[in-house]
Design a protein around this motif. Sequence first.
Motif, mmCIF file in Angstrom:
data_model
loop_
_atom_site.group_PDB
_atom_site.id
_atom_site.type_symbol
_atom_site.label_atom_id
_atom_site.label_comp_id
_atom_site.label_asym_id
_atom_site.label_seq_id
_atom_site.Cartn_x
_atom_site.Cartn_y
_atom_site.Cartn_z
ATOM 1 N N UNK A 200 38.158 -59.983 -35.179
ATOM 2 C CA UNK A 200 38.673 -58.693 -34.724
ATOM 3 C C UNK A 200 38.957 -58.715 -33.225
ATOM 4 N N UNK A 201 38.134 -59.458 -32.457
ATOM 5 C CA UNK A 201 38.384 -59.578 -31.016
ATOM 6 C C UNK A 201 39.696 -60.312 -30.753
ATOM 7 N N UNK A 202 39.933 -61.384 -31.482
ATOM 8 C CA UNK A 202 41.202 -62.121 -31.321
ATOM 9 C C UNK A 202 42.389 -61.219 -31.639
ATOM 10 N N UNK A 203 42.246 -60.387 -32.659
ATOM 11 C CA UNK A 203 43.330 -59.464 -33.022
ATOM 12 C C UNK A 203 43.552 -58.454 -31.902
ATOM 13 N N UNK A 204 42.459 -57.913 -31.353
ATOM 14 C CA UNK A 204 42.586 -56.964 -30.247
ATOM 15 C C UNK A 204 43.224 -57.596 -29.026
ATOM 16 N N UNK A 205 42.828 -58.834 -28.687
ATOM 17 C CA UNK A 205 43.433 -59.542 -27.549
ATOM 18 C C UNK A 205 44.928 -59.752 -27.772
ATOM 19 N N UNK B 130 44.755 -51.558 -28.259
ATOM 20 C CA UNK B 130 44.015 -52.786 -28.558
ATOM 21 C C UNK B 130 42.623 -52.473 -29.099
ATOM 22 N N UNK B 131 41.912 -51.525 -28.469
ATOM 23 C CA UNK B 131 40.569 -51.172 -28.927
ATOM 24 C C UNK B 131 40.606 -50.587 -30.334
ATOM 25 N N UNK B 132 41.555 -49.693 -30.587
ATOM 26 C CA UNK B 132 41.640 -49.072 -31.911
ATOM 27 C C UNK B 132 42.096 -50.083 -32.970
ATOM 28 N N UNK B 133 42.943 -51.030 -32.583
ATOM 29 C CA UNK B 133 43.333 -52.091 -33.525
ATOM 30 C C UNK B 133 42.141 -52.970 -33.863
ATOM 31 N N UNK B 134 41.346 -53.295 -32.840
ATOM 32 C CA UNK B 134 40.103 -54.041 -33.066
ATOM 33 C C UNK B 134 39.178 -53.276 -33.992
ATOM 34 N N UNK B 135 39.118 -51.963 -33.796
ATOM 35 C CA UNK B 135 38.286 -51.107 -34.641
ATOM 36 C C UNK B 135 38.699 -51.188 -36.104
ATOM 37 N N UNK B 136 40.006 -51.153 -36.357
ATOM 38 C CA UNK B 136 40.507 -51.183 -37.737
ATOM 39 C C UNK B 136 40.035 -52.432 -38.458
ATOM 40 N N UNK B 137 40.155 -53.594 -37.824
ATOM 41 C CA UNK B 137 39.783 -54.851 -38.474
ATOM 42 C C UNK B 137 38.272 -54.990 -38.580
#
Length: 479
Positions: free
Chosen positions: A244-249, A406-413
Motif C-alpha cells: 500500500x505504501x508503494x501504491x501511495x508513493x 496519495x494518503x487516501x489511495x494508500x488507505x483504500x489498498x
Amino acid sequence: MQSRYYSSSTEKPQDGKPGRPWLFMVLLAGIFFTTHPHHLDESVLFNYKAVAGDGSEEDRADTNATAVAAGSPERRIGLSLLGLAAIATLVTFEGPKLRINGTLGVLCVCFLALMLLSPLWSQVTFLAIRRVVAVGLLVLGAIAVARRFSVEDIMLLVVLATGSFLAIGILAEIYYGNFRPWVGGYRFGGTLHPNRQGMNCAMLALSSIAYATQVQRGKQLLLATAGAAVCCLILTGSRTSLASACFGFLVFSLLWFPLADTLRYVTIAATFGALMLGIGAMVAGDRLDEEVSSVLLLGRESDKSSAGSGSLTGRIPLWEECAGQLAERPWLGFGYKSFWTPQRILKISHHQGWSIMQAHNGYLEMALNVGLIGAGLFIAIIVLSIKHALALFAETKSVGAAYAVAVLSWLVLNTLLESWIDEPLLPSFVSLTLIVSLACLEQPLWQRNDLKQIADGQERIPAKLTVSTPRLSRPSLVN
C-alpha cells in the motif's frame, strides 16, 4: 466545481495569523503514543510469542478477549485528552466554519447518524456505546485539527511523531538485544506490533517526501528520514503496509513530479532491484528460487500447513466465517464495533487456529459493525473524498492536494487487508482529518500555508475561479 471550498495559499502568513500549533502537535504525539500503547519491550514479547509452543494462540485469544471486556485505561485517558483539546481549540480558535459540503458531507452525516444509533440494535449495548464514544472523540479531534492545522502542519506532525516513534523503537530493540535484521525470520516492530509499525513507517516515508518538496532547509534530512523509514518498513515484514505504501508513493509521484522524473525514479528503483537479484543469483546458485521466494515474502516463511500463512495469511478462511456471521444481520450489522465480543473472539480464534480480534478487512469489518448500508456509505465516502481531492489538485496543483490523494489511495489498498481505519492510530487519524476537511469545512486544510518558500515560475489561476491560488511548478526532489 465548488472551488472556493478548496483554497490554498503559498503567501507568507500575515500579522495576526496563527503560527504552527507546536503545543497541539506535542499533545497529539503523546496521545497517539498512549492510545495504541507502545511498549518498550514489545519486541521481546513479539519474539516470545513467535517461538512459543502449543497453546500460545489460545493464550493470546484469552488475552484479547479479556482486553476487549475490560477496555484500555490508557486509551480512555488519551481519547479524553484529545476530546478536551479539541473542544478548547474549537472554542478559542477562529478557524473556518463548519458546513456540509455537497454529497460527501451528506454521506458523512448519514454515516455518523447510523453509527450513533447502532447501540439500539446491538446485543452488547454498553460495549457499542463505549466504542461509539471513542470514535466520536476521534472525529471531534479530527475536526479541530482540520480547522487549526494547515496541510504542511499535518505533514510535519506525521514526520515528527512517527519519526520519534521509530527512533524510540530502534533504541528499545537495541537495548533489549532484539535489533537483529541479519537473523532469518526477524521482523522489526520496535514498540509496536510489526504490522502497526509498518503503517507508521509508510506514513513517515510518504510525509517526509511530500514535505521535502516544499522546503529549502532540511531537505536532505527529510529524504534521509524517508529512506530510513522505507528500510524499516521492509524490515517489519508487513507485506500489506509495503504494497500500500508503494501504491501511495506511485500516486503522489504521478501527480506531483513531472512524468519524466517519475519514470526516472521508477527506472532507478527497477534497475537497483534487478542488480540485487543478479547479485543474489551469483551468491545463491541453485538456491535462487528459495532466496527469491524469501525476498518476496519479506523473510517470512511460507508454511502451507499453517493457518496463519496460507490463503493471504489465513485471511480468506476468516473472511468466509465472518461473512457467514454477517448473513445473520446483513443490513444494519451487529452495532458499531460490537461484533468482536469476548465470546466471538474466543470462538472464531479457535475455529481459525490463530488469535483474531478483527476481520483483517476494513470493508468487511464495517459491514459487521453497521451492515451493508453502513459499509456502502463508508466506501462512497472514501471514493468521493479521493474525487474531491483530485479535483482540488486539478485546480491548485498544490502539494497538499497531491498528498491527500496519495494518503487516501494508500488507505483504500491498506483497508483491503487490515481493519484499523477507526482505531486511535496516527495514520488513521490523519486519513480521517483529510476526509473531515473535505466534507465539512468551508475552507479545509488548504486554506493557508505557513511555508515561506514560493516556487519559481508560478502562474495565477484564471480570474473566473473564486480563489487566488498560485499554480506551482512541480519541482524535483533534488536541488
